[in-house]
Design a protein around this motif. Structure first.
Motif, PDB file in Angstrom:
ATOM      1  N   PRO A  39       0.808  -1.221   0.000  1.00  0.00           N
ATOM      2  CA  PRO A  39       0.000   0.000   0.000  1.00  0.00           C
ATOM      3  C   PRO A  39       0.844   1.275   0.000  1.00  0.00           C
ATOM      4  N   TYR A  40       0.268   2.303  -0.553  1.00  0.00           N
ATOM      5  CA  TYR A  40       0.837   3.649  -0.536  1.00  0.00           C
ATOM      6  C   TYR A  40      -0.286   4.610  -0.191  1.00  0.00           C
ATOM      7  N   LEU A  41       0.030   5.597   0.628  1.00  0.00           N
ATOM      8  CA  LEU A  41      -0.936   6.606   1.023  1.00  0.00           C
ATOM      9  C   LEU A  41      -0.222   7.942   1.027  1.00  0.00           C
ATOM     10  N   VAL A  42      -0.691   8.868   0.194  1.00  0.00           N
ATOM     11  CA  VAL A  42      -0.061  10.184   0.106  1.00  0.00           C
ATOM     12  C   VAL A  42      -1.138  11.260  -0.035  1.00  0.00           C
ATOM     13  N   PRO A  43      -0.834  12.456   0.440  1.00  0.00           N
ATOM     14  CA  PRO A  43      -1.736  13.573   0.167  1.00  0.00           C
ATOM     15  C   PRO A  43      -1.350  14.217  -1.165  1.00  0.00           C
ATOM     16  N   LEU A  44      -2.350  14.526  -1.967  1.00  0.00           N
ATOM     17  CA  LEU A  44      -2.117  15.237  -3.227  1.00  0.00           C
ATOM     18  C   LEU A  44      -3.122  16.370  -3.345  1.00  0.00           C
ATOM     19  N   ALA A  45      -2.701  17.435  -4.018  1.00  0.00           N
ATOM     20  CA  ALA A  45      -3.635  18.490  -4.376  1.00  0.00           C
ATOM     21  C   ALA A  45      -4.641  17.902  -5.351  1.00  0.00           C
ATOM     22  N   PHE A  46      -5.852  18.452  -5.364  1.00  0.00           N
ATOM     23  CA  PHE A  46      -6.877  17.906  -6.246  1.00  0.00           C
ATOM     24  C   PHE A  46      -7.842  19.001  -6.683  1.00  0.00           C
ATOM     25  N   LEU A  47      -8.597  18.665  -7.716  1.00  0.00           N
ATOM     26  CA  LEU A  47      -9.684  19.513  -8.188  1.00  0.00           C
ATOM     27  C   LEU A  47     -10.908  18.641  -8.375  1.00  0.00           C
ATOM     28  N   TRP A  48     -12.034  19.086  -7.858  1.00  0.00           N
ATOM     29  CA  TRP A  48     -13.330  18.458  -8.116  1.00  0.00           C
ATOM     30  C   TRP A  48     -13.978  19.272  -9.221  1.00  0.00           C
TER      31      TRP A  48
END
Length: 155
Positions: A39-48
């Protein structure tokens, strides 16, 4: 206590709150796994964009490789007492295939324009297939507000 003071929200209010958070928040937790299940878990910027979540990262890093190869992800917003979980189907896109309006909105929201970071960056479009939302234990029942890509009745 939390903002709902123990009174569970109905499905429509949960959907409204989730959509507001998707508009407001800048970063989202992105879970993926490699072919061995690591598993990998990272925070990323996003756009909805009103239908999907757009993410951008390097294709060569673990998250980029996993998203491109696996085609699925779980996204998470919030802390442990006010949770939004979204399972989604992932498609991979070079910058030239992403709507310019989406890239510009992403850059305005996050303060980062991936087009200036070189060709190693690719975009991932996540179409939600399931969404859960709850604030603490009183909202565990009714937390599924989307299943199989369809918002629940009342949402």
């Amino acid at each position: 206590m939390t903002e709902n003071e123990g009174t569970p929200r109905d499905t429509a209010q949960r959907k409204k709150d989730v959509l507001a958070r998707l508009e407001k928040e800048v970063d989202i937790w992105v879970a993926s796994a490699d072919g061995d299940g690591r598993p990998y878990l990272v925070p990323l910027a996003f756009l909805w964009d009103g239908e999907s979540v757009w993410l951008c990262t390097r294709r060569a890093n673990p998250t980029g490789r996993n998203l491109a190869a696996g085609g699925r992800t779980r996204l998470a917003l919030g802390h442990t007492r006010d949770v939004v979980l979204m399972d989604g189907e992932v498609s991979t896109h070079p910058s030239e295939d992403v709507p310019v309006a989406a890239i510009e909105a992403f850059a305005a929201k996050s303060g980062w324009d991936p087009r200036k970071s070189g060709p190693a960056y690719v975009w991932f479009r996540v179409r939600p297939v399931a969404v859960e939302a709850w604030i603490e234990e009183p909202e565990i029942v009714g937390r599924h507000i989307m299943r199989e890509g369809v918002w629940a009745d009342g949402a």
